[in-house]
Design a protein around this motif. Sequence first.
Motif, PDB file in Angstrom:
ATOM      1  N   HIS A  76      28.314  31.598  89.423  1.00  0.00           N
ATOM      2  CA  HIS A  76      28.135  32.885  88.725  1.00  0.00           C
ATOM      3  C   HIS A  76      28.163  32.744  87.211  1.00  0.00           C
ATOM      4  CE1 HIS A  76      28.461  34.932  92.601  1.00  0.00           C
ATOM      5  NE2 HIS A  76      29.483  34.126  92.853  1.00  0.00           N
ATOM      6  N   SER A 112      18.489  33.893  93.005  1.00  0.00           N
ATOM      7  CA  SER A 112      19.736  34.616  92.761  1.00  0.00           C
ATOM      8  C   SER A 112      20.703  34.348  93.902  1.00  0.00           C
ATOM      9  CB  SER A 112      19.473  36.127  92.630  1.00  0.00           C
ATOM     10  OG  SER A 112      19.207  36.684  93.907  1.00  0.00           O
ATOM     11  N   VAL A 113      21.940  34.803  93.727  1.00  0.00           N
ATOM     12  CA  VAL A 113      22.927  34.678  94.802  1.00  0.00           C
ATOM     13  C   VAL A 113      22.866  35.889  95.720  1.00  0.00           C
ATOM     14  CG1 VAL A 113      24.480  33.199  93.487  1.00  0.00           C
ATOM     15  CG2 VAL A 113      24.721  35.681  93.329  1.00  0.00           C
ATOM     16  N   GLU A 114      21.974  36.825  95.406  1.00  0.00           N
ATOM     17  CA  GLU A 114      21.827  38.039  96.207  1.00  0.00           C
ATOM     18  C   GLU A 114      20.675  37.889  97.195  1.00  0.00           C
ATOM     19  OE1 GLU A 114      22.961  41.518  93.042  1.00  0.00           O
ATOM     20  OE2 GLU A 114      20.976  40.624  92.877  1.00  0.00           O
ATOM     21  N   SER A 146      25.436  29.111  91.161  1.00  0.00           N
ATOM     22  CA  SER A 146      26.334  29.151  92.315  1.00  0.00           C
ATOM     23  C   SER A 146      27.763  29.532  91.934  1.00  0.00           C
ATOM     24  CB  SER A 146      26.325  27.801  93.042  1.00  0.00           C
ATOM     25  OG  SER A 146      26.953  26.805  92.256  1.00  0.00           O
ATOM     26  N   LYS A 184      24.349  27.950  97.793  1.00  0.00           N
ATOM     27  CA  LYS A 184      23.929  29.189  98.428  1.00  0.00           C
ATOM     28  C   LYS A 184      23.166  30.035  97.420  1.00  0.00           C
ATOM     29  CE  LYS A 184      25.574  33.174 101.055  1.00  0.00           C
ATOM     30  NZ  LYS A 184      26.751  33.911 101.579  1.00  0.00           N
ATOM     31  N   GLY A 185      21.917  30.286  97.719  1.00  0.00           N
ATOM     32  CA  GLY A 185      21.091  31.090  96.842  1.00  0.00           C
ATOM     33  C   GLY A 185      19.866  31.554  97.594  1.00  0.00           C
TER      34      GLY A 185
END
Length: 301
Positions: A140, A274-276, A138, A158-159
Amino acid sequence: MLNYKHLHYFRTVAKAGSLARAAEKLHLTPQTLSGQISGFEARLGVALFRRSGRRLELTDAGRTALTYADEIFGIGAELEEALQTGPTARAHPFRVGIADVVPKTIAYQLLAPALTLAEPVKLVCREDRLAQLAAELSIHRLDMVLADRPLPSNMDIKGYSHPLGECGIAFLAARTVAASMHADFPASLAGAPLLIPGEDSALRVPLLRWLERKGVQPTIVGEFDDSALMSAFGQAGAGVFPVPLTTAKAVRRQYDVVEVGRTLEIRERFFAISVERRLSHPAVVAVSEAARLSLQPQDAD
């Protein structure tokens, strides 16, 4: 500005585990080094160490600081090497967190394609519990987390969880254990010594429910958070142990064990977190595409 000499002192103490050993390496007195560390903590406004008997243990802030320190001095070493050897293509770090319940053979199988990209990649792997890895993702500190479950909804992080695939389960055992069991699987598991994944594993509950549905009661002799440790105990004859079907052949060869049965009724699933929302990191994309081939629906091994 950060005092890098103090950061070096902190890193040395963290690696050594005690002021005395670190002071000896740094050619300082323990009193001098203690004062330097105290000053560094005062400058940062946080405690980096706590005492545990004669040893110094890192606090949460200390563990975070050590991660950054390792990277800072690692980049410094790369800079020195680059200046001495001339310009070369610099490998970009690909930082992956691997949940400790993910089998090592699966992790290698999924991550190996990232090392074959046209643009060189330096793979940096960290193993920990999913909650800790998700927290690092989260902020990075990681590019991706490999896990056996999606990101839990109760985590305030958030992920996005990207399914990589799933496979059935094979039950393996040392030859001496297998020889003591009859051939009628899964009834052959009744009374047999069984090693199972620990509570953090997504496989644990489906496995126990499947045994209950089959009316089979093995003797559970061990629980393991680490799949490699469970395999090592299985190799030594401690009991039957489950592995993902897609890696069963490799595990049999590595640990010199045999298969006593398999089932497609239990599915082990794997995710890239991932965060994407949409995967764009080239290495993460390579992992995702490779998983489609390695985690085949027919579960052949």
